[in-house]
Design a protein around this motif. Structure first.
Motif, mmCIF file in Angstrom:
data_model
loop_
_atom_site.group_PDB
_atom_site.id
_atom_site.type_symbol
_atom_site.label_atom_id
_atom_site.label_comp_id
_atom_site.label_asym_id
_atom_site.label_seq_id
_atom_site.Cartn_x
_atom_site.Cartn_y
_atom_site.Cartn_z
ATOM 1 N N ALA A 77 0.824 -1.215 0.000
ATOM 2 C CA ALA A 77 0.000 0.000 0.000
ATOM 3 C C ALA A 77 0.852 1.256 0.000
ATOM 4 O O ALA A 77 1.960 1.283 0.552
ATOM 5 N N GLN A 78 0.293 2.289 -0.597
ATOM 6 C CA GLN A 78 0.899 3.617 -0.561
ATOM 7 C C GLN A 78 0.663 4.240 0.817
ATOM 8 O O GLN A 78 -0.136 3.747 1.613
ATOM 9 N N PRO A 79 1.357 5.349 1.151
ATOM 10 C CA PRO A 79 1.128 5.998 2.460
ATOM 11 C C PRO A 79 -0.340 6.307 2.698
ATOM 12 O O PRO A 79 -1.066 6.744 1.802
ATOM 13 N N LEU A 80 -0.773 6.082 3.919
ATOM 14 C CA LEU A 80 -2.175 6.286 4.277
ATOM 15 C C LEU A 80 -2.539 7.764 4.432
ATOM 16 O O LEU A 80 -3.685 8.141 4.310
ATOM 17 N N GLU A 81 -1.538 8.583 4.765
ATOM 18 C CA GLU A 81 -1.727 10.009 5.039
ATOM 19 C C GLU A 81 -2.651 10.247 6.234
ATOM 20 O O GLU A 81 -3.254 11.305 6.377
ATOM 21 N N ARG A 82 -2.793 9.277 7.081
ATOM 22 C CA ARG A 82 -3.556 9.395 8.322
ATOM 23 C C ARG A 82 -3.141 8.253 9.222
ATOM 24 O O ARG A 82 -2.481 7.295 8.782
ATOM 25 N N LEU A 83 -3.529 8.336 10.475
ATOM 26 C CA LEU A 83 -3.224 7.279 11.421
ATOM 27 C C LEU A 83 -4.307 6.206 11.390
ATOM 28 O O LEU A 83 -5.490 6.508 11.498
ATOM 29 N N PHE A 104 2.140 -9.824 14.224
ATOM 30 C CA PHE A 104 1.170 -9.570 15.282
ATOM 31 C C PHE A 104 0.141 -10.691 15.289
ATOM 32 O O PHE A 104 -0.327 -11.128 14.235
ATOM 33 N N ARG A 105 -0.201 -11.133 16.490
ATOM 34 C CA ARG A 105 -1.112 -12.268 16.654
ATOM 35 C C ARG A 105 -2.401 -11.817 17.336
ATOM 36 O O ARG A 105 -2.589 -10.643 17.605
ATOM 37 N N ALA A 106 -3.265 -12.791 17.606
ATOM 38 C CA ALA A 106 -4.594 -12.507 18.150
ATOM 39 C C ALA A 106 -4.509 -11.648 19.410
ATOM 40 O O ALA A 106 -3.678 -11.886 20.293
ATOM 41 N N GLN A 107 -5.382 -10.634 19.464
ATOM 42 C CA GLN A 107 -5.515 -9.695 20.572
ATOM 43 C C GLN A 107 -4.297 -8.794 20.744
ATOM 44 O O GLN A 107 -4.078 -8.244 21.829
ATOM 45 N N GLU A 108 -3.541 -8.607 19.669
ATOM 46 C CA GLU A 108 -2.505 -7.582 19.650
ATOM 47 C C GLU A 108 -2.999 -6.413 18.802
ATOM 48 O O GLU A 108 -3.709 -6.597 17.806
ATOM 49 N N ILE A 109 -2.611 -5.199 19.204
ATOM 50 C CA ILE A 109 -2.981 -3.992 18.477
ATOM 51 C C ILE A 109 -1.706 -3.280 18.052
ATOM 52 O O ILE A 109 -0.711 -3.292 18.784
ATOM 53 N N PHE A 110 -1.719 -2.695 16.861
ATOM 54 C CA PHE A 110 -0.506 -2.036 16.357
ATOM 55 C C PHE A 110 -0.880 -0.882 15.445
ATOM 56 O O PHE A 110 -1.982 -0.836 14.885
ATOM 57 N N ALA A 111 0.050 0.061 15.318
ATOM 58 C CA ALA A 111 -0.113 1.147 14.353
ATOM 59 C C ALA A 111 0.315 0.621 12.986
ATOM 60 O O ALA A 111 1.373 0.014 12.850
ATOM 61 N N VAL A 112 -0.529 0.846 11.977
ATOM 62 C CA VAL A 112 -0.254 0.263 10.658
ATOM 63 C C VAL A 112 1.066 0.768 10.112
ATOM 64 O O VAL A 112 1.931 -0.008 9.695
ATOM 65 N N ALA A 113 1.248 2.093 10.076
ATOM 66 C CA ALA A 113 2.470 2.689 9.559
ATOM 67 C C ALA A 113 2.425 4.175 9.857
ATOM 68 O O ALA A 113 1.358 4.736 10.144
ATOM 69 N N PRO A 150 3.265 13.147 12.713
ATOM 70 C CA PRO A 150 3.194 12.194 13.827
ATOM 71 C C PRO A 150 3.855 10.869 13.481
ATOM 72 O O PRO A 150 3.656 10.318 12.414
ATOM 73 N N GLN A 151 4.673 10.369 14.376
ATOM 74 C CA GLN A 151 5.373 9.104 14.186
ATOM 75 C C GLN A 151 5.101 8.214 15.400
ATOM 76 O O GLN A 151 5.915 8.136 16.319
#
Length: 329
Positions: A77-83, A104-113, A150-151
């Motif tokens: 994917a190209q940059p999302l330009e949002r969180l 990342f596995r079940a019940q883990e949360i992460f920032a996409v990019a 934002p990073q």
């Protein structure tokens, strides 16, 4: 890349809980491009029993998409330009961005990019949530300290906050967002969106955001600042109030407002606002005369309390009685 199908377009209409289901991988790809961001997709596995299901809950301030995909996927994917944030419900997903690959596995949360970085995701039979919070909501929580690029940390840095974030997502998707009466209240919707924003900011700290006191904040935490903030809260208790709104009304930073409340009242702006709303709810119950459970629930929602049980508990601790037991004298 094929254009979005008619079914995908239907699914993107602002219905309360639009759902898109397809057994065609090309339609699935077109829908994901139209719903999120343009991307390439390579799929593996049997097409014979393929299903992609996507449901979408959106308040305007927050959105939660739930995706089930039964084939193996490599998505570039190209940059999302949002969180955007993802929570794995079942299965696992590998995300690669900025030279770093993580699983990342079940019940883990992460920032996409990071919003300005492309990314690659790989999965095989996955069920996940995709969580978005509007820029305006993020800014209303952060206040006047705006972040140009934002990073966020991609993995949670505070596991207690991460667990709270998962519990909050369950509450939003299972109890609050399906409740039409609650969703009709701007107070409830705004408060819920900011709560999710705070939970995500705590779980994935933005390195350029700080809540440290400054010399100017301490100097601005005056009785005059407090009076301006109190006047604004008293006159806007029936409206959706964000921290940034209070700061703007007081003509100082929100941190200065917090310091003024702590210094002169020993409380916080939002606790004070909750107390005002609780008083309005009590007055309405007394004036109305009826104090059955349905009336109590309706009044609680009107004044920004999505959980009737929490409303009753706040009421009991403040007035030493229950909403249905007080006297109108």
């Amino acid at each position: 890349m094929p254009p979005p199908t008619a079914d995908a377009s239907e699914a993107l209409r602002p219905d309360p809980f639009p759902e898109f289901v397809t057994h065609n991988p090309e339609e699935a790809h077109a829908f994901m491009c139209s719903a999120y961001v343009d991307h390439s997709m390579r799929i593996t596995g049997s097409v014979e029993n393929f299903t992609m299901r996507h449901s979408y809950q959106d308040t305007g301030a927050i959105s939660i998409g739930t995706l089930t995909h039964t084939m193996g996927v490599e998505l570039g994917a190209q940059p999302l330009e949002r969180l955007l944030f993802c929570r794995v419900l079942n299965g696992q997903i590998e995300r690669e961005t900025d030279g770093l690959a993580e699983r990342f596995r079940a019940q883990e949360i992460f920032a996409v990019a990071a919003p300005d970085k492309p990314y690659i995701c790989r999965w095989d039979k996955l069920n996940m949530q995709v969580i978005g919070v509007s820029d305006d909501t993020m800014r209303s929580v952060i206040g006047e300290v705006l972040i140009s690029s934002p990073q966020p940390s991609r993995r949670p840095t505070d596991m207690t906050a991460a667990r709270f974030c998962l519990d909050l997502l369950d509450f939003l998707t299972q109890e609050l967002m399906p409740n039409e009466q609650a969703m009709a209240s701007p107070l409830i919707v705004g408060s819920a969106a900011r709560m999710l924003a705070v939970a995500l900011l705590t779980t994935f700290p933005w390195t350029t955001w700080t809540a440290d006191d400054t010399v100017h904040d301490r100097a601005d935490a005056t009785p005059a600042t407090l009076r301006r903030a109190l006047a604004y809260l008293d006159s806007h208790a029936d409206q959706d109030v964000a921290p940034a709104d209070i700061a703007a009304a007081a003509n100082v930073t929100y941190r200065a407002v917090q310091l003024a409340f702590r210094r002169h009242l020993g409380t916080t702006p939002m606790r004070y606002l909750r107390h005002i709303r609780l008083q309005h709810a009590r007055d309405e119950l007394i004036r109305g005369g009826r104090r059955d459970s349905a009336t109590v629930a309706a009044v609680a929602l009107k004044w920004g309390f999505p959980s009737v049980n929490r409303f009753i508990e706040h009421y009991r601790r403040t007035y030493y009685t229950l909403p249905g037991e007080h006297s109108s004298n």
